[in-house]
Scaffold this motif. Structure first.
Motif, PDB file in Angstrom:
ATOM      1  N   MET A  83       0.833  -1.167   0.000  1.00  0.00           N
ATOM      2  CA  MET A  83       0.000   0.000   0.000  1.00  0.00           C
ATOM      3  C   MET A  83       0.883   1.236   0.000  1.00  0.00           C
ATOM      4  SD  MET A  83      -2.943   0.944   2.709  1.00  0.00           S
ATOM      5  CE  MET A  83      -2.516   2.346   3.690  1.00  0.00           C
ATOM      6  N   ALA A  84       0.590   2.180  -0.860  1.00  0.00           N
ATOM      7  CA  ALA A  84       1.367   3.418  -0.936  1.00  0.00           C
ATOM      8  C   ALA A  84       0.685   4.517  -0.136  1.00  0.00           C
ATOM      9  CB  ALA A  84       1.501   3.841  -2.387  1.00  0.00           C
ATOM     10  N   LEU A  85       1.498   5.364   0.453  1.00  0.00           N
ATOM     11  CA  LEU A  85       0.974   6.501   1.215  1.00  0.00           C
ATOM     12  C   LEU A  85       0.979   7.743   0.342  1.00  0.00           C
ATOM     13  CD1 LEU A  85       2.813   6.066   4.617  1.00  0.00           C
ATOM     14  CD2 LEU A  85       0.431   5.599   4.117  1.00  0.00           C
ATOM     15  N   ALA A  86       0.119   8.664   0.671  1.00  0.00           N
ATOM     16  CA  ALA A  86       0.101   9.946  -0.019  1.00  0.00           C
ATOM     17  C   ALA A  86       1.413  10.675   0.262  1.00  0.00           C
ATOM     18  CB  ALA A  86      -1.083  10.774   0.458  1.00  0.00           C
ATOM     19  N   PRO A  87       1.801  11.557  -0.641  1.00  0.00           N
ATOM     20  CA  PRO A  87       3.037  12.312  -0.396  1.00  0.00           C
ATOM     21  C   PRO A  87       2.948  13.101   0.905  1.00  0.00           C
ATOM     22  CG  PRO A  87       2.194  12.722  -2.613  1.00  0.00           C
ATOM     23  CD  PRO A  87       1.163  11.907  -1.892  1.00  0.00           C
ATOM     24  N   LYS A  88       4.073  13.281   1.540  1.00  0.00           N
ATOM     25  CA  LYS A  88       4.207  14.054   2.776  1.00  0.00           C
ATOM     26  C   LYS A  88       3.470  13.425   3.954  1.00  0.00           C
ATOM     27  CE  LYS A  88       4.857  18.270   0.212  1.00  0.00           C
ATOM     28  NZ  LYS A  88       4.201  18.239  -1.058  1.00  0.00           N
ATOM     29  N   ARG A  89       3.283  12.112   3.945  1.00  0.00           N
ATOM     30  CA  ARG A  89       2.689  11.393   5.081  1.00  0.00           C
ATOM     31  C   ARG A  89       3.760  10.467   5.648  1.00  0.00           C
ATOM     32  NH1 ARG A  89      -1.914  14.038   5.668  1.00  0.00           N
ATOM     33  NH2 ARG A  89      -3.437  13.754   4.046  1.00  0.00           N
ATOM     34  N   ARG A  90       3.771  10.359   6.979  1.00  0.00           N
ATOM     35  CA  ARG A  90       4.739   9.516   7.643  1.00  0.00           C
ATOM     36  C   ARG A  90       4.010   8.661   8.661  1.00  0.00           C
ATOM     37  NH1 ARG A  90       8.467  10.426  12.182  1.00  0.00           N
ATOM     38  NH2 ARG A  90       7.307  12.321  12.535  1.00  0.00           N
ATOM     39  N   ILE A  91       4.409   7.413   8.786  1.00  0.00           N
ATOM     40  CA  ILE A  91       3.798   6.511   9.752  1.00  0.00           C
ATOM     41  C   ILE A  91       4.413   6.768  11.120  1.00  0.00           C
ATOM     42  CG2 ILE A  91       3.459   4.111  10.419  1.00  0.00           C
ATOM     43  CD1 ILE A  91       3.532   3.400   7.456  1.00  0.00           C
ATOM     44  N   LYS A  92       3.570   7.142  12.093  1.00  0.00           N
ATOM     45  CA  LYS A  92       4.019   7.387  13.463  1.00  0.00           C
ATOM     46  C   LYS A  92       4.006   6.113  14.288  1.00  0.00           C
ATOM     47  CE  LYS A  92       3.040  11.023  16.250  1.00  0.00           C
ATOM     48  NZ  LYS A  92       2.202  12.054  16.847  1.00  0.00           N
ATOM     49  N   GLY A  93       3.058   5.240  14.020  1.00  0.00           N
ATOM     50  CA  GLY A  93       2.946   4.014  14.790  1.00  0.00           C
ATOM     51  C   GLY A  93       1.812   3.159  14.269  1.00  0.00           C
ATOM     52  N   ALA A  94       1.755   1.933  14.727  1.00  0.00           N
ATOM     53  CA  ALA A  94       0.690   1.018  14.317  1.00  0.00           C
ATOM     54  C   ALA A  94       0.466   0.005  15.429  1.00  0.00           C
ATOM     55  CB  ALA A  94       1.065   0.319  13.019  1.00  0.00           C
ATOM     56  N   GLY A  95      -0.752  -0.532  15.459  1.00  0.00           N
ATOM     57  CA  GLY A  95      -1.070  -1.533  16.466  1.00  0.00           C
ATOM     58  C   GLY A  95      -2.458  -2.088  16.240  1.00  0.00           C
ATOM     59  N   PHE A  96      -2.827  -3.054  17.059  1.00  0.00           N
ATOM     60  CA  PHE A  96      -4.146  -3.660  16.969  1.00  0.00           C
ATOM     61  C   PHE A  96      -5.020  -3.173  18.115  1.00  0.00           C
ATOM     62  CE2 PHE A  96      -1.846  -6.767  14.397  1.00  0.00           C
ATOM     63  CZ  PHE A  96      -2.734  -6.934  13.359  1.00  0.00           C
ATOM     64  N   GLU A  97      -6.246  -2.780  17.801  1.00  0.00           N
ATOM     65  CA  GLU A  97      -7.243  -2.421  18.804  1.00  0.00           C
ATOM     66  C   GLU A  97      -8.550  -3.084  18.411  1.00  0.00           C
ATOM     67  OE1 GLU A  97      -7.679   1.779  19.379  1.00  0.00           O
ATOM     68  OE2 GLU A  97      -5.524   2.096  19.616  1.00  0.00           O
TER      69      GLU A  97
END
Length: 54
Positions: free
Chosen positions: A1-15
């Motif tokens: 999956m590609a992200l939009a320009p100027k987006r950064r992943i800060k974190g991920a997890g399951f909820e």
């Protein structure tokens, strides 16, 4: 999956069995909102309202 320009992943997890991804939008300094005083100095009680394009 590609992200939009100027987006950064800060974190991920399951909820609750769902994958939750925290993204941060990075705005170049040249495109950040700025204040321009008209007819003198800007008052100190001005509040900036942030909005994000849909």
């Amino acid at each position: 999956m590609a992200l939009a320009p100027k987006r950064r992943i800060k974190g991920a997890g399951f909820e609750n069995s769902l994958l939750v991804i925290d993204l941060q939008r990075e705005i170049p300094e040249a495109k950040e909102p700025r204040r321009i005083a008209i007819g003198g100095t800007a008052p100190s009680n001005v509040t900036q309202i942030e909005s994000e394009a849909a």
